[in-house]
Design a protein around this motif. Structure first.
Motif, PDB file in Angstrom:
ATOM      1  N   GLU A   1       0.850  -1.208   0.000  1.00 14.06           N
ATOM      2  CA  GLU A   1       0.000   0.000   0.000  1.00 14.06           C
ATOM      3  C   GLU A   1       0.878   1.248   0.000  1.00 14.06           C
ATOM      4  OE1 GLU A   1      -3.074   0.205  -1.069  1.00 14.06           O
ATOM      5  OE2 GLU A   1      -4.092  -0.689   0.669  1.00 14.06           O
TER       6      GLU A   1
ATOM      7  N   ASP B   1      -9.493 -18.385  -5.361  1.00 11.01           N
ATOM      8  CA  ASP B   1      -9.160 -17.065  -4.846  1.00 11.01           C
ATOM      9  C   ASP B   1     -10.152 -16.617  -3.775  1.00 11.01           C
ATOM     10  OD1 ASP B   1      -6.925 -16.837  -6.397  1.00 11.01           O
ATOM     11  OD2 ASP B   1      -7.888 -15.672  -7.979  1.00 11.01           O
TER      12      ASP B   1
ATOM     13  N   ASN C   1      -0.600  -8.984  -6.029  1.00  9.93           N
ATOM     14  CA  ASN C   1      -0.801  -9.637  -7.326  1.00  9.93           C
ATOM     15  C   ASN C   1      -2.177 -10.266  -7.483  1.00  9.93           C
ATOM     16  OD1 ASN C   1       2.061  -9.253  -8.068  1.00  9.93           O
ATOM     17  ND2 ASN C   1       2.416 -10.714  -6.429  1.00  9.93           N
ATOM     18  N   ASN C   2      -3.017 -10.132  -6.463  1.00  7.51           N
ATOM     19  CA  ASN C   2      -4.314 -10.814  -6.466  1.00  7.51           C
ATOM     20  C   ASN C   2      -5.409  -9.841  -6.031  1.00  7.51           C
ATOM     21  OD1 ASN C   2      -6.597 -12.313  -5.647  1.00  7.51           O
ATOM     22  ND2 ASN C   2      -5.356 -14.134  -5.342  1.00  7.51           N
ATOM     23  N   PRO C   3      -6.192  -9.341  -6.975  1.00  4.68           N
ATOM     24  CA  PRO C   3      -7.193  -8.312  -6.691  1.00  4.68           C
ATOM     25  C   PRO C   3      -8.152  -8.697  -5.564  1.00  4.68           C
ATOM     26  CG  PRO C   3      -7.000  -8.696  -9.053  1.00  4.68           C
ATOM     27  CD  PRO C   3      -6.177  -9.750  -8.382  1.00  4.68           C
ATOM     28  N   GLU C   4      -8.597  -9.945  -5.560  1.00  9.04           N
ATOM     29  CA  GLU C   4      -9.543 -10.379  -4.535  1.00  9.04           C
ATOM     30  C   GLU C   4      -8.903 -10.313  -3.151  1.00  9.04           C
ATOM     31  OE1 GLU C   4     -12.866 -13.962  -4.830  1.00  9.04           O
ATOM     32  OE2 GLU C   4     -11.556 -13.430  -6.500  1.00  9.04           O
TER      33      GLU C   4
ATOM     34  N   LEU D   1      -6.306  -8.389  -2.354  1.00  9.82           N
ATOM     35  CA  LEU D   1      -6.038  -6.985  -2.044  1.00  9.82           C
ATOM     36  C   LEU D   1      -7.259  -6.319  -1.428  1.00  9.82           C
ATOM     37  CD1 LEU D   1      -4.191  -4.533  -2.131  1.00  9.82           C
ATOM     38  CD2 LEU D   1      -4.897  -4.133  -4.495  1.00  9.82           C
ATOM     39  N   LYS D   2      -8.430  -6.668  -1.965  1.00 11.95           N
ATOM     40  CA  LYS D   2      -9.673  -6.112  -1.445  1.00 11.95           C
ATOM     41  C   LYS D   2      -9.860  -6.519   0.023  1.00 11.95           C
ATOM     42  CE  LYS D   2     -14.582  -6.280  -2.524  1.00 11.95           C
ATOM     43  NZ  LYS D   2     -15.594  -7.080  -3.267  1.00 11.95           N
TER      44      LYS D   2
ATOM     45  N   ARG E   1      -7.318  -4.673   2.311  1.00 10.93           N
ATOM     46  CA  ARG E   1      -7.620  -3.271   2.620  1.00 10.93           C
ATOM     47  C   ARG E   1      -8.613  -3.164   3.766  1.00 10.93           C
ATOM     48  NH1 ARG E   1      -7.064  -1.262  -3.370  1.00 10.93           N
ATOM     49  NH2 ARG E   1      -4.911  -0.498  -3.194  1.00 10.93           N
TER      50      ARG E   1
END
Lengths: 211, 211
Positions: free
Chosen positions: A186, B66, B129-132, B134-135, B138
DNA sequence: TACGTTATTATATGGTAGTTCAATAAGGAA
DNA sequence: TTCCTTATTGAACTACCATATAATAACGTA
């Protein structure tokens, strides 16, 4: 004349390189894949496509994909060790100047960027699970820690301070890696400048003013 | 009677569970795989074998691999957040006692062990590297940092010290993660006790004596 | 006891993994 | 130019990957 070849028919289909040169090209391609997709992107197919060579070449030069991974790890440390063992300061520079130079290098754009840090993160997660990588790690990390310990020790000595060198070095190394981790995941939560500042904020209560 | 079945013919071949219970079992199996083999060991086959269920169940409960990984990440934070948001101290405890309790928990055997840390390392390398993932990160990380910031702020306030809360919290979190990283890779280089001590050594010059 | 819901199984599918190896051809040496 | 060494190719092979889906059976309910 369907599908016109881009080069004349007599042009070589590929070029040969020395073993050393080709190994370096494959290491660079591996680094690129690691930077872009993490450890799951470190595959024969991807790396060979990146390096524009055929699938057999990695095995030929590194025995296995793990052999290449270990070489990639060594290459990452190789760059970092230069900055630590040969900081860009005059030969007669003070220990404090050497330490400051190392910290500055660590948070310069050359090392503190998302590509490099994503590579480190990908590698860190695999060290404990990959014997070949662990072996390479032990070799490189020992040198790295030794360099940091000597630098800290020199500053302490020059100032007549008595410090627990091993512990302070471990704290410093941990903080640097931890800051890199947070920033890579981040980047908006801190700047390279703040990360650098954090290192001084850790060390100055122990070693005295450094900047 | 070749290959005698271990159970009577009328015994059920499998048992049904509530969606919640089964999800938890799959998350636990995922954690075990991550702990033992890192992110490369986080596969449908391995996890289903570990959980003793058939291959279709992960997709059924989590849509995709994922989805399970994100749930696994949430589970890891879930455990840690309890210790941070509800430290094991009396309701009327001092801010200092709350902070000390959090640090003690972080380096207790429950959290500071190779299995847990190997899981964290595997996950950290994949977040970017993994959008799911990362969500999910956060969501959880914001809560984590907020908890740390509030605790540090409370100590500073109680002592009339003015601190850069965001920076100190970042330093603290980075050091904790960094120490976990180093220890997971090479446990012999420091002990949990020394890691804990390192945190106090970082914070005390900023906040004053804490123990 | 019989029924209905749905959690679970089991198989099929298409893709991609790493490694092996015989064939090929690049490019320096003679 | 021709020859020789060997870096490189490219296909074959086995193993494993994630996902979709139809068939199955567990088990609460009536």
């Amino acid at each position: 004349m369907p599908k016109a070849p881009k080069k004349s028919p007599s042009a070589p289909k590929f070029s040969r390189h020395t073993v050393e040169a080709r190994r370096e090209m494959l290491v660079d391609a591996g680094l690129a894949c690691l930077a872009r997709h993490g450890i799951l992107g470190f595959t024969i197919d991807r790396i060979c496509t990146e390096a524009k060579v055929s699938r057999g070449l990695i095995t030929h030069h590194f025995q296995s994909i793990d052999g290449l991974l270990a070489a990639v790890y060594g290459a990452m440390y190789g760059k970092a060790l230069v900055a630590i063992e040969n900081p860009r300061v005059p030969l007669n520079a003070t220990p404090e100047a050497r330490l400051a130079s190392i910290i500055d290098a660590m948070f310069s754009k050359e090392f503190f960027n998302r590509e490099s840090l994503n590579i480190w993160l990908a590698l860190w997660g695999e060290i404990a699970n990959n014997p070949e990588l662990l072996k390479e790690h032990r070799k490189q990390y020992a040198r790295y820690r030794r360099g940091i310990e000597r630098t800290l020790e020199a500053v302490a000595l020059a100032r007549g301070k008595k410090i627990d060198t091993a512990l302070v070095a471990m704290m410093f190394v941990s903080l640097v890696d931890g800051l890199g981790l947070e920033w890579c995941i981040e980047p908006k939560l801190l700047s390279a400048r703040e990360a650098r500042q954090a290192c001084f904020k850790l060390l100055e209560p122990i070693l005295g003013p450094l900047q």
